[in-house]
Design a protein around this motif. Structure first.
Motif, PDB file in Angstrom:
ATOM      1  N   GLY A  44     -16.136 103.157 -13.325  1.00 42.00           N
ATOM      2  CA  GLY A  44     -15.777 103.315 -14.797  1.00 42.00           C
ATOM      3  C   GLY A  44     -14.474 102.627 -15.122  1.00 42.00           C
ATOM      4  N   ASP A  45     -14.381 101.912 -16.167  1.00 45.76           N
ATOM      5  CA  ASP A  45     -13.074 101.870 -16.825  1.00 45.76           C
ATOM      6  C   ASP A  45     -13.103 101.518 -18.303  1.00 45.76           C
ATOM      7  N   ASP A  46     -11.779 101.081 -18.930  1.00 39.09           N
ATOM      8  CA  ASP A  46     -11.891 101.140 -20.221  1.00 39.09           C
ATOM      9  C   ASP A  46     -12.735  99.985 -20.887  1.00 39.09           C
ATOM     10  N   LEU A  47     -13.537  99.150 -20.223  1.00 42.25           N
ATOM     11  CA  LEU A  47     -14.722  98.386 -20.651  1.00 42.25           C
ATOM     12  C   LEU A  47     -15.838  98.900 -20.770  1.00 42.25           C
ATOM     13  N   THR A  48     -16.035 100.111 -19.982  1.00 38.26           N
ATOM     14  CA  THR A  48     -17.331 100.879 -19.833  1.00 38.26           C
ATOM     15  C   THR A  48     -17.341 102.150 -20.555  1.00 38.26           C
ATOM     16  N   TYR A  49     -15.970 102.710 -21.083  1.00 40.36           N
ATOM     17  CA  TYR A  49     -15.901 104.155 -21.452  1.00 40.36           C
ATOM     18  C   TYR A  49     -14.837 104.273 -22.254  1.00 40.36           C
ATOM     19  N   ASP A  50     -14.640 105.188 -23.239  1.00 37.41           N
ATOM     20  CA  ASP A  50     -13.366 105.755 -23.603  1.00 37.41           C
ATOM     21  C   ASP A  50     -13.401 107.322 -23.624  1.00 37.41           C
ATOM     22  N   ILE A  51     -12.359 107.783 -23.137  1.00 40.05           N
ATOM     23  CA  ILE A  51     -12.094 109.316 -23.342  1.00 40.05           C
ATOM     24  C   ILE A  51     -11.048 109.685 -24.232  1.00 40.05           C
ATOM     25  N   GLY A  52     -11.019 110.497 -24.800  1.00 34.95           N
ATOM     26  CA  GLY A  52      -9.854 111.109 -25.797  1.00 34.95           C
ATOM     27  C   GLY A  52     -10.157 111.693 -26.993  1.00 34.95           C
ATOM     28  N   LEU A  64     -16.197 111.596 -24.827  1.00 31.98           N
ATOM     29  CA  LEU A  64     -16.527 110.590 -23.904  1.00 31.98           C
ATOM     30  C   LEU A  64     -17.504 109.702 -24.532  1.00 31.98           C
ATOM     31  N   VAL A  65     -17.152 108.640 -24.540  1.00 33.11           N
ATOM     32  CA  VAL A  65     -17.983 107.404 -25.321  1.00 33.11           C
ATOM     33  C   VAL A  65     -18.349 106.514 -24.304  1.00 33.11           C
ATOM     34  N   GLU A  66     -19.574 106.106 -24.192  1.00 36.33           N
ATOM     35  CA  GLU A  66     -20.262 105.176 -23.344  1.00 36.33           C
ATOM     36  C   GLU A  66     -19.985 103.865 -24.298  1.00 36.33           C
ATOM     37  N   ASN A  67     -19.583 102.837 -23.620  1.00 33.26           N
ATOM     38  CA  ASN A  67     -19.418 101.504 -24.464  1.00 33.26           C
ATOM     39  C   ASN A  67     -20.320 100.529 -24.148  1.00 33.26           C
ATOM     40  N   ILE A  68     -21.236 100.493 -23.176  1.00 33.81           N
ATOM     41  CA  ILE A  68     -22.091  99.674 -22.711  1.00 33.81           C
ATOM     42  C   ILE A  68     -23.387 100.235 -22.473  1.00 33.81           C
ATOM     43  N   PRO A  69     -24.637  99.890 -22.680  1.00 29.77           N
ATOM     44  CA  PRO A  69     -25.926 100.750 -22.473  1.00 29.77           C
ATOM     45  C   PRO A  69     -26.164 101.420 -20.865  1.00 29.77           C
ATOM     46  N   GLY A  70     -26.471 102.376 -20.901  1.00 29.38           N
ATOM     47  CA  GLY A  70     -26.714 102.863 -19.393  1.00 29.38           C
ATOM     48  C   GLY A  70     -25.612 103.149 -18.428  1.00 29.38           C
ATOM     49  N   ALA A  71     -24.332 102.949 -19.047  1.00 33.28           N
ATOM     50  CA  ALA A  71     -23.004 102.854 -17.792  1.00 33.28           C
ATOM     51  C   ALA A  71     -23.194 104.222 -17.416  1.00 33.28           C
ATOM     52  N   PHE A  72     -23.399 105.352 -17.961  1.00 32.63           N
ATOM     53  CA  PHE A  72     -23.118 106.683 -17.520  1.00 32.63           C
ATOM     54  C   PHE A  72     -24.053 107.088 -16.231  1.00 32.63           C
ATOM     55  N   GLU A  73     -25.321 106.758 -16.317  1.00 32.23           N
ATOM     56  CA  GLU A  73     -26.121 106.845 -15.201  1.00 32.23           C
ATOM     57  C   GLU A  73     -25.254 106.071 -13.784  1.00 32.23           C
ATOM     58  N   LYS A  74     -24.757 105.038 -14.045  1.00 29.28           N
ATOM     59  CA  LYS A  74     -23.979 104.322 -12.980  1.00 29.28           C
ATOM     60  C   LYS A  74     -22.826 105.226 -12.526  1.00 29.28           C
ATOM     61  N   MET A  75     -21.989 105.352 -13.492  1.00 27.81           N
ATOM     62  CA  MET A  75     -20.564 105.821 -13.573  1.00 27.81           C
ATOM     63  C   MET A  75     -20.525 107.130 -12.911  1.00 27.81           C
ATOM     64  N   TYR A  76     -21.519 108.265 -12.997  1.00 30.49           N
ATOM     65  CA  TYR A  76     -21.500 109.457 -12.698  1.00 30.49           C
ATOM     66  C   TYR A  76     -22.836 110.066 -11.747  1.00 30.49           C
ATOM     67  N   ASP A 217     -21.305  98.603  -3.441  1.00 28.66           N
ATOM     68  CA  ASP A 217     -20.726  99.886  -4.087  1.00 28.66           C
ATOM     69  C   ASP A 217     -19.477  99.416  -5.211  1.00 28.66           C
ATOM     70  N   ASP A 218     -19.201  97.831  -5.139  1.00 23.55           N
ATOM     71  CA  ASP A 218     -18.571  97.554  -6.371  1.00 23.55           C
ATOM     72  C   ASP A 218     -19.518  97.351  -7.736  1.00 23.55           C
ATOM     73  N   GLU A 219     -19.458  98.198  -8.164  1.00 25.13           N
ATOM     74  CA  GLU A 219     -20.705  98.323  -9.393  1.00 25.13           C
ATOM     75  C   GLU A 219     -20.175  97.274 -10.556  1.00 25.13           C
ATOM     76  N   GLN A 220     -21.377  96.461 -10.692  1.00 19.65           N
ATOM     77  CA  GLN A 220     -21.215  95.504 -11.623  1.00 19.65           C
ATOM     78  C   GLN A 220     -21.850  95.510 -12.861  1.00 19.65           C
ATOM     79  N   TYR A 221     -22.701  96.647 -13.077  1.00 18.66           N
ATOM     80  CA  TYR A 221     -23.463  96.927 -14.339  1.00 18.66           C
ATOM     81  C   TYR A 221     -24.330  96.013 -14.726  1.00 18.66           C
ATOM     82  N   ILE A 222     -25.289  95.411 -13.683  1.00 20.42           N
ATOM     83  CA  ILE A 222     -26.092  94.423 -14.095  1.00 20.42           C
ATOM     84  C   ILE A 222     -26.932  94.647 -15.147  1.00 20.42           C
ATOM     85  N   GLU A 223     -27.739  95.863 -14.942  1.00 21.03           N
ATOM     86  CA  GLU A 223     -28.801  96.062 -16.135  1.00 21.03           C
ATOM     87  C   GLU A 223     -28.229  96.340 -17.481  1.00 21.03           C
ATOM     88  N   SER A 224     -26.953  96.807 -17.466  1.00 22.76           N
ATOM     89  CA  SER A 224     -26.255  96.976 -18.990  1.00 22.76           C
ATOM     90  C   SER A 224     -25.841  95.580 -19.634  1.00 22.76           C
TER      91      SER A 224
END
Length: 258
Positions: A44-52, A64-76, A217-224
């Motif tokens: 995860g990085d600032d293109l996939t989420y925001d926290i603050g 905690l904001v998900e910036n692309i669809p389905g990112a959290f299932e990958k990130m966490y 292991d280098d997550e590319q978020y293909i589905e998102s």
């Protein structure tokens, strides 16, 4: 004595030693367990989420904001250990987040294992420590098209004078294809010698699929990216379907071989 926390994908640690980082050689920790859990995610990085604290004040729950669809299932999707330490050797060096650091090794007081980081974050939300926005939900203060993401790159360029290579912009339009025209405006403003059209998204998507297959292991978020590109440019859907379905078939084959 107060307690600080460190999240890690490694289990069973009894002591943490300083490691080199951008700020120096430190052990990092935070006084807030929910932050330690968030930072123990697998990617995860600032293109996939925001926290603050966006709509909430600084004393309210973290957002905690998900910036692309389905990112959290990958990130966490990973398990994590949250380690507790005495704060005696830790200090605040103003890293830009609610972190403290120790320049000497620290002994673990307690280890709490989470089998799934996202489940842990959802429990924190139930406890009132966190507010989670699943895409497309977002804080009221965010731009409707999430163009605040591009504003971060403007800060990097204007204030920090960072050289932003093309692959950075490739990733923006890949994950946020709705920003393609605004990316082009940015590139023109700062005199870059390239720009994007919608067909470039096909090539970028295909390249990301190759990267995902070669290094899972280098997550590319293909589905998102598939969802976002098809939504932003419906006329690309047939080409996207061909690439995505081929990826899914290869992915299934790879898992079966394992």
């Amino acid at each position: 004595m107060k307690i600080v926390y460190h999240g890690s994908k490694e289990h069973g640690l009894k002591r943490l030693e300083p490691r080199k980082s951008t700020h120096g050689e430190y052990v990092y920790a935070t006084p807030e367990k929910v932050l330690a859990l968030h930072f123990s995610g697998r990617c995860g990085d600032d293109l996939t989420y925001d926290i603050g604290h966006f709509d909430n004040d600084k004393n309210g729950p973290w957002e905690l904001v998900e910036n692309i669809p389905g990112a959290f299932e990958k990130m966490y999707s990973n398990s994590s250990s949250i380690y507790s330490f005495s704060d005696e050797t830790f200090k605040d060096i103003h890293t830009g987040f609610k972190e403290v650091v120790s320049d000497v090794g620290v002994d673990v007081i307690n280890e709490e294992i989470y089998e799934n980081v996202f489940d842990g974050l959802r429990e924190a939300e139930k406890d009132g420590l966190l507010k989670i926005y699943r895409y497309p939900d977002k804080p009221n203060c965010f731009e409707s098209d999430r163009s605040h993401i591009l504003n971060k790159y403007r800060f990097y360029k204007e204030k920090l004078n960072m050289n932003l290579p093309k692959n950075k912009f490739d990733r923006i339009v890949y994950l946020h294809p709705n920003l393609l025209e605004k990316v082009n405006e940015f590139l023109n403003e700062f005199n870059y010698d390239f720009h994007y059209n919608e067909l470039d998204l096909i090539d970028i998507f295909e390249n990301r699929i190759k990267r995902q297959i070669s290094n899972p292991d280098d997550e590319q978020y293909i589905e998102s990216a598939y969802i976002s590109i098809c939504n932003a440019y419906p006329k690309l859907k047939n080409q996207m379907d061909d690439l995505y379905n081929s990826y899914c078939e290869k992915n299934i084959t790879t898992h079966h071989k394992k």
